[in-house]
Write an enzyme that holds these catalytic residues in place. Structure first.
Site, PDB file in Angstrom:
ATOM      1  N   TYR A   1      -1.992  -0.359  11.027  1.00 35.90           N
ATOM      2  CA  TYR A   1      -2.129  -1.047   9.726  1.00 35.90           C
ATOM      3  C   TYR A   1      -0.915  -0.773   8.844  1.00 35.90           C
ATOM      4  CZ  TYR A   1      -3.359  -1.542   4.794  1.00 35.90           C
ATOM      5  OH  TYR A   1      -3.315  -1.845   3.447  1.00 35.90           O
TER       6      TYR A   1
ATOM      7  N   THR B   1       0.817  -1.219   0.000  1.00 38.14           N
ATOM      8  CA  THR B   1       0.000   0.000   0.000  1.00 38.14           C
ATOM      9  C   THR B   1       0.851   1.269   0.000  1.00 38.14           C
ATOM     10  OG1 THR B   1      -1.527   1.257   1.412  1.00 38.14           O
ATOM     11  CG2 THR B   1      -0.091  -0.261   2.528  1.00 38.14           C
ATOM     12  N   ASP B   2       0.245   2.352  -0.476  1.00 37.69           N
ATOM     13  CA  ASP B   2       0.950   3.649  -0.415  1.00 37.69           C
ATOM     14  C   ASP B   2       1.058   4.160   1.024  1.00 37.69           C
ATOM     15  OD1 ASP B   2      -1.743   4.285   0.009  1.00 37.69           O
ATOM     16  OD2 ASP B   2      -1.876   5.767  -1.604  1.00 37.69           O
ATOM     17  N   GLU B   3       0.256   3.579   1.934  1.00 37.72           N
ATOM     18  CA  GLU B   3       0.239   4.089   3.314  1.00 37.72           C
ATOM     19  C   GLU B   3       1.560   3.866   4.046  1.00 37.72           C
ATOM     20  OE1 GLU B   3      -3.211   3.555   5.650  1.00 37.72           O
ATOM     21  OE2 GLU B   3      -4.564   3.777   3.963  1.00 37.72           O
TER      22      GLU B   3
ATOM     23  N   LYS C   1       2.080  -3.286   7.393  1.00 36.42           N
ATOM     24  CA  LYS C   1       2.371  -3.489   5.965  1.00 36.42           C
ATOM     25  C   LYS C   1       3.826  -3.112   5.661  1.00 36.42           C
ATOM     26  CE  LYS C   1      -0.119  -4.565   3.049  1.00 36.42           C
ATOM     27  NZ  LYS C   1      -0.535  -5.902   2.552  1.00 36.42           N
TER      28      LYS C   1
HETATM   29  P1  NAD Z   1      -9.904  -7.228   2.258  1.00 35.21           P
HETATM   30  O1  NAD Z   1      -9.935  -6.919   3.711  1.00 35.21           O
HETATM   31  O2  NAD Z   1     -11.107  -6.986   1.436  1.00 35.21           O
HETATM   32  O3  NAD Z   1      -9.512  -8.781   2.060  1.00 35.21           O
HETATM   33  C1  NAD Z   1      -8.502  -9.408   2.782  1.00 35.21           C
HETATM   34  C2  NAD Z   1      -8.685 -10.922   2.644  1.00 35.21           C
HETATM   35  O4  NAD Z   1      -7.613 -11.566   3.351  1.00 35.21           O
HETATM   36  C3  NAD Z   1      -9.990 -11.444   3.240  1.00 35.21           C
HETATM   37  O5  NAD Z   1     -10.610 -12.318   2.328  1.00 35.21           O
HETATM   38  C4  NAD Z   1      -9.545 -12.178   4.494  1.00 35.21           C
HETATM   39  O6  NAD Z   1     -10.387 -13.271   4.841  1.00 35.21           O
HETATM   40  C5  NAD Z   1      -8.144 -12.652   4.102  1.00 35.21           C
HETATM   41  N1  NAD Z   1      -7.274 -12.890   5.258  1.00 35.21           N
HETATM   42  C6  NAD Z   1      -7.010 -12.063   6.301  1.00 35.21           C
HETATM   43  N2  NAD Z   1      -6.160 -12.645   7.162  1.00 35.21           N
HETATM   44  C7  NAD Z   1      -5.871 -13.870   6.641  1.00 35.21           C
HETATM   45  C8  NAD Z   1      -5.028 -14.933   7.078  1.00 35.21           C
HETATM   46  N3  NAD Z   1      -4.350 -14.883   8.227  1.00 35.21           N
HETATM   47  N4  NAD Z   1      -4.944 -16.050   6.300  1.00 35.21           N
HETATM   48  C9  NAD Z   1      -5.651 -16.132   5.140  1.00 35.21           C
HETATM   49  N5  NAD Z   1      -6.463 -15.156   4.694  1.00 35.21           N
HETATM   50  C10 NAD Z   1      -6.571 -14.034   5.439  1.00 35.21           C
HETATM   51  O7  NAD Z   1      -8.647  -6.446   1.693  1.00 35.21           O
HETATM   52  P2  NAD Z   1      -8.409  -5.783   0.264  1.00 35.21           P
HETATM   53  O8  NAD Z   1      -8.908  -4.394   0.294  1.00 35.21           O
HETATM   54  O9  NAD Z   1      -8.867  -6.708  -0.809  1.00 35.21           O
HETATM   55  O10 NAD Z   1      -6.801  -5.702   0.258  1.00 35.21           O
HETATM   56  C11 NAD Z   1      -6.032  -6.782  -0.249  1.00 35.21           C
HETATM   57  C12 NAD Z   1      -4.564  -6.436  -0.145  1.00 35.21           C
HETATM   58  O11 NAD Z   1      -4.304  -5.245  -0.883  1.00 35.21           O
HETATM   59  C13 NAD Z   1      -4.093  -6.148   1.288  1.00 35.21           C
HETATM   60  O12 NAD Z   1      -2.807  -6.689   1.440  1.00 35.21           O
HETATM   61  C14 NAD Z   1      -4.049  -4.629   1.359  1.00 35.21           C
HETATM   62  O13 NAD Z   1      -3.085  -4.207   2.288  1.00 35.21           O
HETATM   63  C15 NAD Z   1      -3.666  -4.276  -0.061  1.00 35.21           C
HETATM   64  N6  NAD Z   1      -4.114  -2.961  -0.548  1.00 35.21           N
HETATM   65  C16 NAD Z   1      -5.436  -2.594  -0.454  1.00 35.21           C
HETATM   66  C17 NAD Z   1      -5.845  -1.374  -0.979  1.00 35.21           C
HETATM   67  C18 NAD Z   1      -7.292  -0.931  -0.916  1.00 35.21           C
HETATM   68  O14 NAD Z   1      -7.581   0.204  -1.270  1.00 35.21           O
HETATM   69  N7  NAD Z   1      -8.228  -1.779  -0.513  1.00 35.21           N
HETATM   70  C19 NAD Z   1      -4.904  -0.526  -1.583  1.00 35.21           C
HETATM   71  C20 NAD Z   1      -3.557  -0.917  -1.635  1.00 35.21           C
HETATM   72  C21 NAD Z   1      -3.185  -2.151  -1.134  1.00 35.21           C
HETATM   73  O1  DAU Z   2      -4.233   3.957   0.460  1.00 35.41           O
HETATM   74  C1  DAU Z   2      -4.416   2.580   0.361  1.00 35.41           C
HETATM   75  C2  DAU Z   2      -5.248   2.110   1.516  1.00 35.41           C
HETATM   76  O2  DAU Z   2      -6.579   2.563   1.267  1.00 35.41           O
HETATM   77  C3  DAU Z   2      -5.230   0.599   1.710  1.00 35.41           C
HETATM   78  O3  DAU Z   2      -3.936   0.189   2.027  1.00 35.41           O
HETATM   79  C4  DAU Z   2      -6.202   0.178   2.816  1.00 35.41           C
HETATM   80  O4  DAU Z   2      -6.248  -1.237   2.913  1.00 35.41           O
HETATM   81  C5  DAU Z   2      -7.577   0.710   2.482  1.00 35.41           C
HETATM   82  O5  DAU Z   2      -8.484   0.409   3.519  1.00 35.41           O
HETATM   83  C6  DAU Z   2      -7.537   2.216   2.244  1.00 35.41           C
HETATM   84  O6  DAU Z   2      -7.240   2.916   3.491  1.00 35.41           O
HETATM   85  P1  DAU Z   2      -7.959   4.289   3.873  1.00 35.41           P
HETATM   86  O7  DAU Z   2      -7.893   4.468   5.333  1.00 35.41           O
HETATM   87  O8  DAU Z   2      -7.465   5.394   3.017  1.00 35.41           O
HETATM   88  O9  DAU Z   2      -9.454   3.924   3.383  1.00 35.41           O
HETATM   89  P2  DAU Z   2     -10.877   4.199   4.046  1.00 35.41           P
HETATM   90  O10 DAU Z   2     -11.903   3.823   3.015  1.00 35.41           O
HETATM   91  O11 DAU Z   2     -11.010   3.593   5.399  1.00 35.41           O
HETATM   92  O12 DAU Z   2     -10.893   5.775   4.219  1.00 35.41           O
HETATM   93  C7  DAU Z   2     -10.706   6.639   3.116  1.00 35.41           C
HETATM   94  C8  DAU Z   2     -10.739   8.062   3.639  1.00 35.41           C
HETATM   95  O13 DAU Z   2     -12.066   8.361   4.076  1.00 35.41           O
HETATM   96  C9  DAU Z   2      -9.853   8.298   4.849  1.00 35.41           C
HETATM   97  O14 DAU Z   2      -9.283   9.611   4.759  1.00 35.41           O
HETATM   98  C10 DAU Z   2     -10.801   8.218   6.048  1.00 35.41           C
HETATM   99  C11 DAU Z   2     -12.107   8.719   5.470  1.00 35.41           C
HETATM  100  N1  DAU Z   2     -13.355   8.133   6.029  1.00 35.41           N
HETATM  101  C12 DAU Z   2     -13.454   6.781   6.082  1.00 35.41           C
HETATM  102  C13 DAU Z   2     -14.598   6.187   6.576  1.00 35.41           C
HETATM  103  C14 DAU Z   2     -14.717   4.683   6.662  1.00 35.41           C
HETATM  104  C15 DAU Z   2     -14.400   8.961   6.424  1.00 35.41           C
HETATM  105  O15 DAU Z   2     -14.306  10.197   6.343  1.00 35.41           O
HETATM  106  N2  DAU Z   2     -15.539   8.375   6.894  1.00 35.41           N
HETATM  107  C16 DAU Z   2     -15.680   7.009   7.010  1.00 35.41           C
HETATM  108  O16 DAU Z   2     -16.758   6.543   7.479  1.00 35.41           O
END
Ligand code: NAD
Ligand code: DAU
Length: 357
Positions: free
Chosen positions: A161, A136-138, A165
């Site tokens: 988180y 992730t970019d975080e 990562k």
């Molecule tokens: P998500 O929470 O939707 O899915 C995560 C999955 O991992 C789930 O199906 C969960 O059951 C499984 N899991 C968790 N712990 C586990 C374990 N111990 N063993 C096996 N399975 C397990 O997450 P997502 O949004 O699809 O993110 C997927 C990946 O991409 C993550 O590594 C996250 O850090 C990364 N990522 C997400 C975003 C985003 O915006 N969602 C952006 C950049 C990177």
């Molecule tokens: O940047 C990549 C990341 O993006 C991934 O690595 C994470 O897995 C993914 O969850 C996401 O993280 P964020 O914290 O950026 O996503 P989230 O959707 O939780 O929040 C997006 C923005 O919106 C953040 O600035 C917090 C804000 N927010 C979020 C929620 C859930 C609100 O203002 N209200 C809300 O109810």
């Protein structure tokens, strides 16, 4: 070793949001002709339904095992049974707010889990074509009003988180350097699209807007995220897996910076058009400013020049098209929403609501 050797891909976390989109994309839209072994623990965020129909549509090419990636015995058996030669590692606890409430889950899944997979990769290194780590970019922390994260930006994570990562990324790099494991790492910005669990900003706002419920915006809503449609992320990962240089990191971004308040307003306008209410009461009136997230990063923005120059990848979808399709998807898939919102979802949302008053 490149694509030719990628015959049996272990996808971890394939029942989550991005993992399930990736598996669907790989099987239905690419020239990949090998097998996918999806290992997922099925936490609250993992849903088998995200891949319904896939096993039947691709007999002999898709397998699922409900396993914790930290279970070395089980994982070892899976490696042997399916002759795993490639790993694409998505499995993680992924929600920043949950990491603030219960960081220990994040150490287990994200740090220990990645370490266990790396150990298995080391054990099977003679057969391994690639370990791709999805990050992730975080990990880079927060930007001010200007500038972009590049692959060389120093790590500076703010939340449990992002710290977990970042730790995982460091372990992956260390295994490449120390043991010669062929790795690639991608750091991506915020994704949105079908099958995203409705605790994240975009699906939560879509569903609340549809149901005329309050839209909780943290702080003043001025934090900026760089939005990318999930299939574009999947395409980037596959491009890196096929042709990315081993040992390298690639940034992936949407080139689509928006403040949270703008995102919520755009969603309100689209939902008003699709499901018209009364002109006097537009969905924007549902916006409610609530207590901010502790340690809330101000701004993320990715410089993905390296990926563009080396592999020719750019995002294909605009935010306007992507968000419209996503809203349509959530409207059409109310049964999916109902089912993923059962279980412990309501307890979590209630607790969030109370904490932010
Ligand atoms: P998500 O929470 O939707 O899915 C995560 C999955 O991992 C789930 O199906 C969960 O059951 C499984 N899991 C968790 N712990 C586990 C374990 N111990 N063993 C096996 N399975 C397990 O997450 P997502 O949004 O699809 O993110 C997927 C990946 O991409 C993550 O590594 C996250 O850090 C990364 N990522 C997400 C975003 C985003 O915006 N969602 C952006 C950049 C990177
Ligand atoms: O940047 C990549 C990341 O993006 C991934 O690595 C994470 O897995 C993914 O969850 C996401 O993280 P964020 O914290 O950026 O996503 P989230 O959707 O939780 O929040 C997006 C923005 O919106 C953040 O600035 C917090 C804000 N927010 C979020 C929620 C859930 C609100 O203002 N209200 C809300 O109810």
């Amino acid at each position: 070793m490149k694509k030719e050797s990628m015959k049996n891909i272990l996808v971890t976390g394939g029942c989550g949001f991005i993992g399930s989109n990736f598996i669907r994309y790989l099987l239905t839209e690419t020239d990949f002709d090998g097998r996918i072994i999806n290992v997922d623990k099925l936490t609250y965020a993992g849903n088998l339904e995200n891949l319904s129909g896939i096993e039947e549509a691709f007999p002999g090419r898709y397998y699922f095992s409900r396993t914790d990636i930290c279970d070395l015995m089980e994982m070892s058996a899976i490696f042997e049974m399916y002759e795993i030669d490639t790993i694409c590692h998505f499995a993680a606890e992924s929600h920043v707010d949950r990491s603030i409430t219960k960081p220990s889950d994040f150490i287990h899944a994200n740090v220990v889990g990645t370490f266990c997979l790396l150990e298995l990769a080391r054990l099977h290194s003679n057969k391994l074509a690639l370990f791709h780590h999805v990050s992730t970019d975080e990990v880079f922390g927060s930007l001010g009003k200007a500038g972009y994260f590049t692959e060389n930006t120093p790590y500076n994570p703010s939340s449990p988180y992002s710290a977990s990562k970042a730790a995982a990324d460091h372990f992956v790099r260390s295994y490449a350097i120390t043991y010669g494991i062929p790795v690639t790492i991608s750091n991506c910005s915020n994704n949105y699209g079908p099958y995203q669990f409705p605790e994240k900003l975009i699906p939560l706002m879509i569903l609340n807007a549809i149901e005329n419920k309050p839209l909780p915006v943290y702080g003043e809503g001025l934090n900026v995220r760089d939005w990318l449609y999930v299939k574009d992320h999947c395409k980037a990962i596959w491009a890196i897996m096929k042709n990315g240089r081993r040992g390298e990191t690639y940034n992936i971004g949407g080139g689509c910076e928006k403040t949270n308040i703008d995102v919520v307003r755009i969603i309100c306008d689209f939902v008003d058009k699709i499901l018209p209410g009364s002109d006097e009461n537009p969905r924007k009136n549902l916006i409610t400013f609530v207590k901010d997230r502790p340690g809330h990063d101000l701004r993320y923005a990715m410089d993905f020049t390296k990926l563009k120059m080396e592999l020719g990848w750019t995002p294909s979808k605009t935010f306007e098209t992507g968000i419209k399709e996503t809203i349509d998807w959530y409207i059409e898939n109310r049964e999916w929403v109902k089912r993923v919102k059962s279980g412990e979802y309501m307890d979590w949302m209630k607790q969030q609501y109370e904490n932010r008053q």
